[in-house]
Design a protein around this motif. Structure first.
Motif, mmCIF file in Angstrom:
data_model
loop_
_atom_site.group_PDB
_atom_site.id
_atom_site.type_symbol
_atom_site.label_atom_id
_atom_site.label_comp_id
_atom_site.label_asym_id
_atom_site.label_seq_id
_atom_site.Cartn_x
_atom_site.Cartn_y
_atom_site.Cartn_z
ATOM 1 N N VAL A 99 0.834 -1.205 0.000
ATOM 2 C CA VAL A 99 0.000 0.000 0.000
ATOM 3 C C VAL A 99 0.871 1.257 0.000
ATOM 4 O O VAL A 99 0.574 2.243 -0.676
ATOM 5 N N GLY A 100 1.958 1.193 0.761
ATOM 6 C CA GLY A 100 2.793 2.382 0.922
ATOM 7 C C GLY A 100 4.026 2.416 0.046
ATOM 8 O O GLY A 100 4.983 3.131 0.376
ATOM 9 N N GLN A 101 4.029 1.663 -1.058
ATOM 10 C CA GLN A 101 5.211 1.612 -1.920
ATOM 11 C C GLN A 101 5.741 3.001 -2.279
ATOM 12 O O GLN A 101 6.929 3.282 -2.079
ATOM 13 N N PRO A 102 4.905 3.912 -2.796
ATOM 14 C CA PRO A 102 5.444 5.244 -3.135
ATOM 15 C C PRO A 102 5.931 6.006 -1.902
ATOM 16 O O PRO A 102 6.929 6.726 -1.965
ATOM 17 N N PHE A 103 5.223 5.848 -0.754
ATOM 18 C CA PHE A 103 5.592 6.542 0.469
ATOM 19 C C PHE A 103 6.961 6.070 0.960
ATOM 20 O O PHE A 103 7.855 6.881 1.241
ATOM 21 N N TYR A 104 7.114 4.748 1.069
ATOM 22 C CA TYR A 104 8.340 4.205 1.645
ATOM 23 C C TYR A 104 9.523 4.328 0.698
ATOM 24 O O TYR A 104 10.670 4.441 1.149
ATOM 25 N N GLU A 105 9.272 4.308 -0.595
ATOM 26 C CA GLU A 105 10.370 4.521 -1.538
ATOM 27 C C GLU A 105 10.902 5.946 -1.410
ATOM 28 O O GLU A 105 12.121 6.166 -1.423
ATOM 29 N N SER A 106 10.005 6.909 -1.254
ATOM 30 C CA SER A 106 10.430 8.296 -1.054
ATOM 31 C C SER A 106 11.176 8.447 0.266
ATOM 32 O O SER A 106 12.182 9.168 0.346
ATOM 33 N N LEU A 107 10.694 7.776 1.308
ATOM 34 C CA LEU A 107 11.367 7.818 2.604
ATOM 35 C C LEU A 107 12.760 7.217 2.513
ATOM 36 O O LEU A 107 13.732 7.770 3.039
ATOM 37 N N SER A 108 12.880 6.075 1.828
ATOM 38 C CA SER A 108 14.178 5.427 1.665
ATOM 39 C C SER A 108 15.146 6.314 0.880
ATOM 40 O O SER A 108 16.329 6.419 1.220
ATOM 41 N N GLU A 109 14.648 6.963 -0.162
ATOM 42 C CA GLU A 109 15.491 7.882 -0.929
ATOM 43 C C GLU A 109 15.952 9.051 -0.065
ATOM 44 O O GLU A 109 17.098 9.508 -0.176
ATOM 45 N N ALA A 110 15.061 9.546 0.799
ATOM 46 C CA ALA A 110 15.422 10.652 1.676
ATOM 47 C C ALA A 110 16.530 10.249 2.643
ATOM 48 O O ALA A 110 17.437 11.052 2.943
ATOM 49 N N VAL A 111 16.498 9.013 3.139
ATOM 50 C CA VAL A 111 17.557 8.523 4.022
ATOM 51 C C VAL A 111 18.889 8.465 3.274
ATOM 52 O O VAL A 111 19.924 8.927 3.762
ATOM 53 N N ASP A 112 18.875 7.904 2.056
ATOM 54 C CA ASP A 112 20.095 7.838 1.256
ATOM 55 C C ASP A 112 20.638 9.233 0.979
ATOM 56 O O ASP A 112 21.855 9.470 1.037
ATOM 57 N N ARG A 113 19.755 10.163 0.660
ATOM 58 C CA ARG A 113 20.185 11.522 0.334
ATOM 59 C C ARG A 113 20.784 12.202 1.565
ATOM 60 O O ARG A 113 21.808 12.888 1.467
ATOM 61 N N ALA A 114 20.152 12.013 2.727
ATOM 62 C CA ALA A 114 20.628 12.654 3.947
ATOM 63 C C ALA A 114 21.962 12.080 4.415
ATOM 64 O O ALA A 114 22.792 12.802 4.985
ATOM 65 N N GLU A 115 22.178 10.779 4.172
ATOM 66 C CA GLU A 115 23.401 10.130 4.633
ATOM 67 C C GLU A 115 24.553 10.308 3.657
ATOM 68 O O GLU A 115 25.688 9.960 3.973
ATOM 69 N N GLY A 116 24.285 10.831 2.473
ATOM 70 C CA GLY A 116 25.349 11.072 1.500
ATOM 71 C C GLY A 116 25.595 9.861 0.619
ATOM 72 O O GLY A 116 25.128 8.754 0.872
ATOM 73 N N ALA A 235 16.175 -0.038 7.801
ATOM 74 C CA ALA A 235 16.485 -1.031 6.771
ATOM 75 C C ALA A 235 17.320 -0.411 5.657
ATOM 76 O O ALA A 235 18.212 -1.055 5.100
ATOM 77 N N THR A 236 17.050 0.854 5.333
ATOM 78 C CA THR A 236 17.851 1.532 4.316
ATOM 79 C C THR A 236 19.283 1.728 4.789
ATOM 80 O O THR A 236 20.240 1.527 4.021
ATOM 81 N N LEU A 237 19.460 2.092 6.052
ATOM 82 C CA LEU A 237 20.805 2.221 6.608
ATOM 83 C C LEU A 237 21.532 0.876 6.598
ATOM 84 O O LEU A 237 22.735 0.806 6.315
ATOM 85 N N LEU A 238 20.801 -0.194 6.901
ATOM 86 C CA LEU A 238 21.388 -1.535 6.873
ATOM 87 C C LEU A 238 21.822 -1.905 5.456
ATOM 88 O O LEU A 238 22.894 -2.481 5.250
ATOM 89 N N VAL A 239 20.983 -1.585 4.474
ATOM 90 C CA VAL A 239 21.310 -1.883 3.076
ATOM 91 C C VAL A 239 22.558 -1.125 2.647
ATOM 92 O O VAL A 239 23.393 -1.649 1.900
ATOM 93 N N ARG A 240 22.707 0.101 3.107
ATOM 94 C CA ARG A 240 23.901 0.872 2.776
ATOM 95 C C ARG A 240 25.159 0.174 3.287
ATOM 96 O O ARG A 240 26.210 0.234 2.658
ATOM 97 N N ASP A 241 25.038 -0.481 4.426
ATOM 98 C CA ASP A 241 26.174 -1.249 4.950
ATOM 99 C C ASP A 241 26.416 -2.486 4.092
ATOM 100 O O ASP A 241 27.549 -2.793 3.720
#
Length: 294
Positions: A99-116, A235-241
């Motif tokens: 249900v939240g695919q667009p929401f969580y994808e945007s959230l995940s992108e925001a984490v990647d962008r904020a972490e560099g 989970a996005t931070l974990l994937v970055r690792d």
């Protein structure tokens, strides 16, 4: 054991990240609230209609004398509702992510962008991403159900069934819960389902450290809704690792997993060029950042 603690650390960091970015926390709550309302309505409807369903499915018991008819149909009614509750628990995360695919994808992108570092995008249309998420979620649910049947049977073994089996059950649930949550960030990196499973199995303790505490918390549906935005961020931070996408590249750096250029000439006073991959494992499944962007 260090990976076990690191996995739990990513869960905590994810909650802290959405706590510092309140807008994304509220944004990430919406899919969970929608799913919770849908599931609550379905369970209430099942509670009211289960007895009629059982009566329709057991016409042979219509002529049974009391109290056997009531006991038999009452047992089946309770069994139907418990089975519905079980399905709700094991599918809640999958449906919320769908249900939240667009929401969580945007959230995940925001984490990647904020972490560099890189901010990968799948480049797929929304309908294609939804289809992939639904297909992979069904695969996860089938696997969880098969493990559930096996563990349920093992639960009748004396001593082991009351000690080891519940622990294994939470480990299985936690592993697949972590797979579902990391799928948001890994799907953006174009990592297929089987590759995701292999990647997480390669760091099993890290995955369990992240997923098992979350599985315990998700036993309470409302808690699951509150923790979902932070779980996606963690989970996005974990994937970055796992994929080392968080590494910053200096200007002019070659691809971090590329082979050394045999035609490159060293500058005066410098050693011959060497691969940045020297002394480290190769990129998972033969792709790196360039492939993830394609």
């Amino acid at each position: 054991m260090r990976d076990l603690g690191a996995g739990f650390g990513y869960l905590v960091k994810g909650q802290q990240w959405v706590g510092r970015h309140g807008r994304w926390f509220g944004f990430g709550l919406l899919p969970g609230l929608i799913t919770l309302v849908l599931y609550a309505g379905a369970l209430v409807g099942l509670a009211y209609g289960a007895d009629d369903l059982v009566g329709w499915a057991t016409p042979f018991a219509s002529d049974w004398s009391s109290p056997w008819q009531g006991l038999f149909r009452g047992f089946l009614t309770a069994l139907v509702w418990v089975f519905g509750l079980f399905l709700a628990v094991i599918t809640f995360t999958a449906v919320t992510l769908l249900v939240g695919q667009p929401f969580y994808e945007s959230l995940s992108e925001a984490v990647d962008r904020a972490e560099g570092g890189e901010v990968p995008r799948s480049g797929l249309p929304l309908w294609r991403e939804l289809w992939i998420s639904a297909r992979d979620s069904l695969r996860i649910v089938i696997r969880v159900a098969l493990y559930g049947v096996l563990l349920f049977a093992l639960g009748f073994v004396p001593v082991v069934g009351q000690t080891v089996v519940p622990v294994l059950g939470f480990c299985v649930t936690g592993f697949f819960l972590a797979e579902e949550l990391t799928a948001v960030a890994l799907q953006r990196r174009r990592v297929e389902f089987r590759e995701r499973l292999a990647l997480l199995r390669g760091r099993r303790m890290l995955t369990l450290g992240f997923g098992v505490p979350l599985a315990l918390a998700f036993l309470v549906p409302f808690v699951a809704v509150l923790l979902m935005p932070g779980a996606v961020a963690g989970a996005t931070l974990l994937v970055r690792d796992l994929t080392e996408d968080g590494e910053a590249e200096e200007p002019g750096d070659r691809h971090p997993y590329a082979a050394p250029d045999p035609h490159a000439h060293p500058q005066p006073g410098q050693a011959p060029p060497a691969s940045r991959n020297q002394g480290r494992p190769s990129a998972p499944y033969g792709f790196g950042k360039d492939e993830a962007r394609s």
